[in-house]
Write a protein that holds these residues in place. Structure first.
Motif, PDB file in Angstrom:
ATOM      1  N   LEU A   4     -39.365 125.377   3.620  1.00  0.00           N
ATOM      2  CA  LEU A   4     -40.616 124.205   3.084  1.00  0.00           C
ATOM      3  C   LEU A   4     -40.537 124.877   1.647  1.00  0.00           C
ATOM      4  O   LEU A   4     -39.951 126.420   1.647  1.00  0.00           O
ATOM      5  N   GLU A   5     -40.609 123.626   0.879  1.00  0.00           N
ATOM      6  CA  GLU A   5     -41.206 123.851  -0.541  1.00  0.00           C
ATOM      7  C   GLU A   5     -42.923 123.355  -1.060  1.00  0.00           C
ATOM      8  O   GLU A   5     -43.176 122.163  -0.827  1.00  0.00           O
ATOM      9  N   GLU A   6     -43.138 124.682  -1.844  1.00  0.00           N
ATOM     10  CA  GLU A   6     -45.015 124.418  -1.545  1.00  0.00           C
ATOM     11  C   GLU A   6     -44.346 123.427  -3.374  1.00  0.00           C
ATOM     12  O   GLU A   6     -44.218 124.154  -3.951  1.00  0.00           O
ATOM     13  N   SER A   7     -45.624 122.312  -3.475  1.00  0.00           N
ATOM     14  CA  SER A   7     -45.220 122.320  -5.023  1.00  0.00           C
ATOM     15  C   SER A   7     -47.128 122.198  -5.180  1.00  0.00           C
ATOM     16  O   SER A   7     -47.750 121.484  -4.532  1.00  0.00           O
ATOM     17  N   GLY A   8     -47.830 121.982  -6.979  1.00  0.00           N
ATOM     18  CA  GLY A   8     -48.973 120.953  -6.311  1.00  0.00           C
ATOM     19  C   GLY A   8     -49.711 122.218  -7.265  1.00  0.00           C
ATOM     20  O   GLY A   8     -51.512 122.074  -7.628  1.00  0.00           O
ATOM     21  N   GLY A   9     -49.691 123.697  -6.874  1.00  0.00           N
ATOM     22  CA  GLY A   9     -50.112 124.720  -7.603  1.00  0.00           C
ATOM     23  C   GLY A   9     -51.059 124.593  -9.088  1.00  0.00           C
ATOM     24  O   GLY A   9     -49.500 124.394  -9.718  1.00  0.00           O
ATOM     25  N   ASP A  10     -51.978 125.770 -10.086  1.00  0.00           N
ATOM     26  CA  ASP A  10     -52.333 125.135 -11.131  1.00  0.00           C
ATOM     27  C   ASP A  10     -53.719 126.074 -10.614  1.00  0.00           C
ATOM     28  O   ASP A  10     -54.378 126.720  -9.919  1.00  0.00           O
ATOM     29  N   SER A  11     -53.842 126.111 -12.150  1.00  0.00           N
ATOM     30  CA  SER A  11     -55.372 126.553 -12.901  1.00  0.00           C
ATOM     31  C   SER A  11     -56.583 125.049 -13.537  1.00  0.00           C
ATOM     32  O   SER A  11     -56.594 124.585 -13.653  1.00  0.00           O
ATOM     33  N   VAL A  12     -57.200 125.601 -12.189  1.00  0.00           N
ATOM     34  CA  VAL A  12     -58.304 124.196 -12.638  1.00  0.00           C
ATOM     35  C   VAL A  12     -60.070 125.583 -12.602  1.00  0.00           C
ATOM     36  O   VAL A  12     -59.666 126.224 -12.406  1.00  0.00           O
ATOM     37  N   GLN A  13     -60.602 124.866 -13.070  1.00  0.00           N
ATOM     38  CA  GLN A  13     -61.887 124.960 -13.045  1.00  0.00           C
ATOM     39  C   GLN A  13     -62.695 124.738 -11.698  1.00  0.00           C
ATOM     40  O   GLN A  13     -62.776 123.552 -10.775  1.00  0.00           O
ATOM     41  N   ALA A  14     -63.604 126.369 -11.580  1.00  0.00           N
ATOM     42  CA  ALA A  14     -64.942 125.763  -9.954  1.00  0.00           C
ATOM     43  C   ALA A  14     -65.128 123.913 -10.265  1.00  0.00           C
ATOM     44  O   ALA A  14     -65.838 123.116 -11.436  1.00  0.00           O
ATOM     45  N   GLY A  15     -65.496 123.525  -8.880  1.00  0.00           N
ATOM     46  CA  GLY A  15     -65.887 122.211  -8.628  1.00  0.00           C
ATOM     47  C   GLY A  15     -65.038 121.673  -8.724  1.00  0.00           C
ATOM     48  O   GLY A  15     -65.018 120.145  -8.149  1.00  0.00           O
ATOM     49  N   GLY A  16     -62.899 121.443  -9.062  1.00  0.00           N
ATOM     50  CA  GLY A  16     -62.550 120.484  -9.044  1.00  0.00           C
ATOM     51  C   GLY A  16     -61.271 120.830  -8.318  1.00  0.00           C
ATOM     52  O   GLY A  16     -61.971 121.169  -7.209  1.00  0.00           O
ATOM     53  N   SER A  17     -60.262 119.688  -8.629  1.00  0.00           N
ATOM     54  CA  SER A  17     -59.579 119.862  -7.259  1.00  0.00           C
ATOM     55  C   SER A  17     -58.628 119.597  -7.165  1.00  0.00           C
ATOM     56  O   SER A  17     -57.364 120.107  -8.186  1.00  0.00           O
ATOM     57  N   LEU A  18     -57.176 119.730  -6.500  1.00  0.00           N
ATOM     58  CA  LEU A  18     -56.133 120.464  -6.328  1.00  0.00           C
ATOM     59  C   LEU A  18     -55.092 120.149  -5.008  1.00  0.00           C
ATOM     60  O   LEU A  18     -56.168 119.536  -4.063  1.00  0.00           O
ATOM     61  N   ARG A  19     -54.270 119.148  -5.211  1.00  0.00           N
ATOM     62  CA  ARG A  19     -53.456 118.518  -4.192  1.00  0.00           C
ATOM     63  C   ARG A  19     -51.847 119.683  -4.085  1.00  0.00           C
ATOM     64  O   ARG A  19     -51.062 119.269  -4.672  1.00  0.00           O
ATOM     65  N   LEU A  20     -51.930 119.841  -3.112  1.00  0.00           N
ATOM     66  CA  LEU A  20     -50.461 121.049  -2.731  1.00  0.00           C
ATOM     67  C   LEU A  20     -49.550 119.623  -1.438  1.00  0.00           C
ATOM     68  O   LEU A  20     -50.311 119.345  -0.849  1.00  0.00           O
TER      69      LEU A  20
END
Length: 129
Positions: A4-20
């Motif tokens: 298994l390999e994860e990707s997509g982590g990042d630093s964002v501001q509150a209220g933002g979105s991310l896709r892992l």
């Protein structure tokens, strides 16, 4: 074996979105359940969302219900965790986990780390206020 390999982590501001994204390779056809867990600093790993591949049924932790969506990705062996309206409490390392079994109904093992046979290395999500 399964990798298994994860990707997509990042630093964002509150209220933002991310896709892992969780890419399942190796003997991926044996996998029936894929889940996302997270580990906040100095806290135990907790279940976030579960995807049951044969039925596409999903389950969510109360803390993320309505904000996170787990789904099959564009390729057969990818599982996506779409996260929106992120808060600082969502900060942590997000892990993808998988197992060759599944059930047709909810049971607590879906969010039990010991129930899963395969794990990724994790991807960091940081949400700042």
């Amino acid at each position: 074996q399964v990798h298994l390999e994860e990707s997509g982590g990042d630093s964002v501001q509150a209220g933002g979105s991310l896709r892992l994204s969780c890419a399942v390779s190796g003997n991926s056809d044996m996998i029936r359940t894929v889940a996302w867990f997270r580990a906040a600093p100095q806290k135990a790993r907790e279940g976030v969302a579960v995807f049951v591949r044969p039925s596409s049924v999903t389950y969510y932790a109360d803390s993320v219900e309505g904000r996170f969506t787990i789904s099959r990705g564009d390729t057969k062996n990818t599982v996506i965790l779409q996260m929106k309206n992120l808060t600082p409490e969502d900060t942590g390392i997000y892990y993808c986990a998988a197992k060759p079994t599944y059930t047709g109904v909810w049971f607590p093992g879906h969010f039990r780390t010991s129930d899963y046979d395969f794990w990724g290395q994790g991807t960091q999500v940081t949400v700042s206020s």
